[in-house]
Scaffold this motif. Sequence first.
Motif, PDB file in Angstrom:
ATOM      1  N   ALA A 124       3.480   2.092   3.303  1.00 58.06           N
ATOM      2  CA  ALA A 124       4.418   3.212   3.399  1.00 58.06           C
ATOM      3  C   ALA A 124       3.663   4.476   3.754  1.00 58.06           C
ATOM      4  O   ALA A 124       2.702   4.833   3.069  1.00 58.06           O
ATOM      5  N   SER A 125       4.039   5.142   4.845  1.00 57.84           N
ATOM      6  CA  SER A 125       3.505   6.444   5.207  1.00 57.84           C
ATOM      7  C   SER A 125       1.976   6.433   5.243  1.00 57.84           C
ATOM      8  O   SER A 125       1.371   5.725   6.044  1.00 57.84           O
ATOM      9  N   TYR A 126       1.316   7.199   4.374  1.00 58.25           N
ATOM     10  CA  TYR A 126      -0.155   7.227   4.346  1.00 58.25           C
ATOM     11  C   TYR A 126      -0.718   5.828   4.092  1.00 58.25           C
ATOM     12  O   TYR A 126      -1.772   5.460   4.613  1.00 58.25           O
ATOM     13  N   GLY A 127       0.002   5.035   3.312  1.00 54.98           N
ATOM     14  CA  GLY A 127      -0.405   3.655   3.080  1.00 54.98           C
ATOM     15  C   GLY A 127      -0.262   2.799   4.320  1.00 54.98           C
ATOM     16  O   GLY A 127      -1.043   1.866   4.537  1.00 54.98           O
ATOM     17  N   ALA A 128       0.750   3.089   5.154  1.00 54.31           N
ATOM     18  CA  ALA A 128       0.903   2.373   6.416  1.00 54.31           C
ATOM     19  C   ALA A 128      -0.242   2.702   7.366  1.00 54.31           C
ATOM     20  O   ALA A 128      -0.764   1.826   8.071  1.00 54.31           O
ATOM     21  N   TYR A 129      -0.639   3.966   7.386  1.00 51.41           N
ATOM     22  CA  TYR A 129      -1.781   4.382   8.208  1.00 51.41           C
ATOM     23  C   TYR A 129      -3.049   3.678   7.713  1.00 51.41           C
ATOM     24  O   TYR A 129      -3.861   3.164   8.500  1.00 51.41           O
ATOM     25  N   THR A 130      -3.218   3.611   6.392  1.00 54.83           N
ATOM     26  CA  THR A 130      -4.358   2.917   5.806  1.00 54.83           C
ATOM     27  C   THR A 130      -4.390   1.447   6.228  1.00 54.83           C
ATOM     28  O   THR A 130      -5.434   0.918   6.623  1.00 54.83           O
ATOM     29  N   ALA A 131      -3.234   0.784   6.150  1.00 56.31           N
ATOM     30  CA  ALA A 131      -3.151  -0.632   6.523  1.00 56.31           C
ATOM     31  C   ALA A 131      -3.475  -0.832   7.998  1.00 56.31           C
ATOM     32  O   ALA A 131      -4.213  -1.757   8.368  1.00 56.31           O
ATOM     33  N   LEU A 132      -2.917   0.025   8.842  1.00 56.67           N
ATOM     34  CA  LEU A 132      -3.141  -0.081  10.282  1.00 56.67           C
ATOM     35  C   LEU A 132      -4.606   0.142  10.627  1.00 56.67           C
ATOM     36  O   LEU A 132      -5.201  -0.607  11.421  1.00 56.67           O
ATOM     37  N   TYR A 133      -5.201   1.153  10.040  1.00 57.06           N
ATOM     38  CA  TYR A 133      -6.615   1.449  10.296  1.00 57.06           C
ATOM     39  C   TYR A 133      -7.487   0.295   9.817  1.00 57.06           C
ATOM     40  O   TYR A 133      -8.418  -0.135  10.524  1.00 57.06           O
ATOM     41  N   CYS A 134      -7.196  -0.234   8.632  1.00 61.18           N
ATOM     42  CA  CYS A 134      -7.948  -1.359   8.093  1.00 61.18           C
ATOM     43  C   CYS A 134      -7.853  -2.569   9.023  1.00 61.18           C
ATOM     44  O   CYS A 134      -8.870  -3.211   9.340  1.00 61.18           O
ATOM     45  N   ALA A 135      -6.646  -2.890   9.487  1.00 62.55           N
ATOM     46  CA  ALA A 135      -6.445  -4.048  10.348  1.00 62.55           C
ATOM     47  C   ALA A 135      -7.118  -3.866  11.705  1.00 62.55           C
ATOM     48  O   ALA A 135      -7.596  -4.838  12.301  1.00 62.55           O
ATOM     49  N   SER A 136      -7.183  -2.633  12.179  1.00 65.07           N
ATOM     50  CA  SER A 136      -7.834  -2.391  13.467  1.00 65.07           C
ATOM     51  C   SER A 136      -9.326  -2.662  13.396  1.00 65.07           C
ATOM     52  O   SER A 136      -9.948  -3.069  14.387  1.00 65.07           O
ATOM     53  N   LYS A 137      -9.916  -2.442  12.221  1.00 61.31           N
ATOM     54  CA  LYS A 137     -11.348  -2.679  12.025  1.00 61.31           C
ATOM     55  C   LYS A 137     -11.638  -4.099  11.538  1.00 61.31           C
ATOM     56  O   LYS A 137     -12.757  -4.603  11.724  1.00 61.31           O
ATOM     57  N   ASN A 138     -10.652  -4.721  10.889  1.00 59.10           N
ATOM     58  CA  ASN A 138     -10.847  -6.037  10.268  1.00 59.10           C
ATOM     59  C   ASN A 138      -9.632  -6.924  10.555  1.00 59.10           C
ATOM     60  O   ASN A 138      -8.888  -7.295   9.635  1.00 59.10           O
ATOM     61  N   THR A 163       0.140 -10.350   8.925  1.00 60.36           N
ATOM     62  CA  THR A 163       1.138  -9.500   9.572  1.00 60.36           C
ATOM     63  C   THR A 163       0.987  -8.099   9.011  1.00 60.36           C
ATOM     64  O   THR A 163       0.301  -7.879   8.003  1.00 60.36           O
ATOM     65  N   MET A 164       1.676  -7.143   9.643  1.00 62.62           N
ATOM     66  CA  MET A 164       1.763  -5.783   9.107  1.00 62.62           C
ATOM     67  C   MET A 164       3.214  -5.322   9.123  1.00 62.62           C
ATOM     68  O   MET A 164       3.947  -5.585  10.081  1.00 62.62           O
ATOM     69  N   VAL A 165       3.598  -4.620   8.067  1.00 61.51           N
ATOM     70  CA  VAL A 165       4.876  -3.912   8.009  1.00 61.51           C
ATOM     71  C   VAL A 165       4.535  -2.451   7.772  1.00 61.51           C
ATOM     72  O   VAL A 165       3.950  -2.098   6.744  1.00 61.51           O
ATOM     73  N   LEU A 166       4.877  -1.603   8.735  1.00 56.95           N
ATOM     74  CA  LEU A 166       4.416  -0.214   8.718  1.00 56.95           C
ATOM     75  C   LEU A 166       5.604   0.733   8.735  1.00 56.95           C
ATOM     76  O   LEU A 166       6.380   0.768   9.694  1.00 56.95           O
ATOM     77  N   ASP A 202      10.811   8.884   2.815  1.00 57.16           N
ATOM     78  CA  ASP A 202      10.235   8.366   1.576  1.00 57.16           C
ATOM     79  C   ASP A 202      11.217   7.549   0.750  1.00 57.16           C
ATOM     80  O   ASP A 202      10.924   7.196  -0.383  1.00 57.16           O
ATOM     81  N   ASP A 203      12.377   7.204   1.320  1.00 63.49           N
ATOM     82  CA  ASP A 203      13.428   6.574   0.526  1.00 63.49           C
ATOM     83  C   ASP A 203      13.753   5.169   1.012  1.00 63.49           C
ATOM     84  O   ASP A 203      14.741   4.585   0.592  1.00 63.49           O
ATOM     85  N   ILE A 208       0.857  -1.182   0.000  1.00 60.45           N
ATOM     86  CA  ILE A 208       0.000   0.000   0.000  1.00 60.45           C
ATOM     87  C   ILE A 208       0.899   1.240   0.000  1.00 60.45           C
ATOM     88  O   ILE A 208       1.653   1.472   0.942  1.00 60.45           O
ATOM     89  N   HIS A 209       0.810   2.018  -1.049  1.00 60.28           N
ATOM     90  CA  HIS A 209       1.714   3.153  -1.242  1.00 60.28           C
ATOM     91  C   HIS A 209       1.315   4.361  -0.403  1.00 60.28           C
ATOM     92  O   HIS A 209       0.182   4.478   0.068  1.00 60.28           O
ATOM     93  N   GLY A 210       2.264   5.289  -0.259  1.00 58.85           N
ATOM     94  CA  GLY A 210       2.016   6.532   0.458  1.00 58.85           C
ATOM     95  C   GLY A 210       1.617   7.661  -0.472  1.00 58.85           C
ATOM     96  O   GLY A 210       1.267   7.456  -1.639  1.00 58.85           O
ATOM     97  N   GLY A 211       1.659   8.889   0.048  1.00 60.07           N
ATOM     98  CA  GLY A 211       1.327  10.060  -0.738  1.00 60.07           C
ATOM     99  C   GLY A 211       2.321  10.290  -1.861  1.00 60.07           C
ATOM    100  O   GLY A 211       3.500   9.954  -1.742  1.00 60.07           O
ATOM    101  N   LEU A 212       1.840  10.856  -2.964  1.00 62.85           N
ATOM    102  CA  LEU A 212       2.622  11.148  -4.163  1.00 62.85           C
ATOM    103  C   LEU A 212       3.121   9.888  -4.862  1.00 62.85           C
ATOM    104  O   LEU A 212       3.976   9.959  -5.725  1.00 62.85           O
TER     105      LEU A 212
END
Length: 286
Positions: free
Chosen positions: A103-117, A123-126, A266-267, A32-36
């Motif tokens: 990554a970044s915004y994508g990591a937040y997305t993954a974490l939020y998704c996993a918290s609800k589901n 596993t998660m890599v954030l 971002d690198d 899951i990618h981040g911003g930009l």
Amino acid sequence: MSNNNPKVIEIGGRQLHYVDQGEEGQQPIIFIHGGLDDYRCWQFQIDSFSSKKYRAISYSRRFAYPNKWIGNVAQDNTIEENAKDLAELIRKLDLAPAHLVGASYGAYTALYCASKNPELAKTMVLNEPPIFEFLAKNPIKEDVELLQRFITRVQRPSQDASRRGDFEEGVQIFMDAIMNMENFFGKLPEEVRKYLMDNAKSLESELQSARSTSFTTEDVKQITTIPTLLVKGELSPKLFLRIVDILADNIPNNSEQIVIPNVSHDDFKSGNFFTSKVMEFFVRYD
């Protein structure tokens, strides 16, 4: 940044582009990618993990290249809606439970998704999720000040530039800040700048959503069953490093942390260090 012949899946009335390498029945990894960014940013990892007998999938989130824009980006490009997209993608492709790498915004997305589901994530890599509420509600004065400086020096100027229609200036302000380097954006090769500009118009909404989303340390403490690898860049802005530290203090079980030397926010995907550490992590839970 190979296009790799993306496929299309309909999620919530939108068509999201994604690449899918590997075979059905292999352990799935969703990037899951981040911003930009968009699905193209994970090509090295897609190639590396699919060659190791994983099914590797990278998709472009709503409002990311080359997806068509549907609806209002300011209202619809939120962490909550992106997390719903991720959950539906996992279900539609029958991938649960999947390794989630964000990554970044994508990591937040993954974490939020996993918290609800939680049943959807193996596993998660954030990597440095921008959970700004951790700092905003922290009693530690220095953390609140870190966030205020980011808002004043980065978020507002970048958003103001975007609202004027000067998306390149907005991207430059943002990239120079998160990479901790003056004129970082200006020194990038033209093809890389063009790649970042493909997603420039969605940056303002993602900065706003990262700041306004309600997600607390109490929410993190409910994630009790998902092994998590937290990733920091050695040179990343202190704001992001503090968020990862707070996250590490509140994830109940099975959390690990790595620091990638000589890189900023971002690198981290460049080079083999990140990929090899993630592979080692996955092997322990396959």
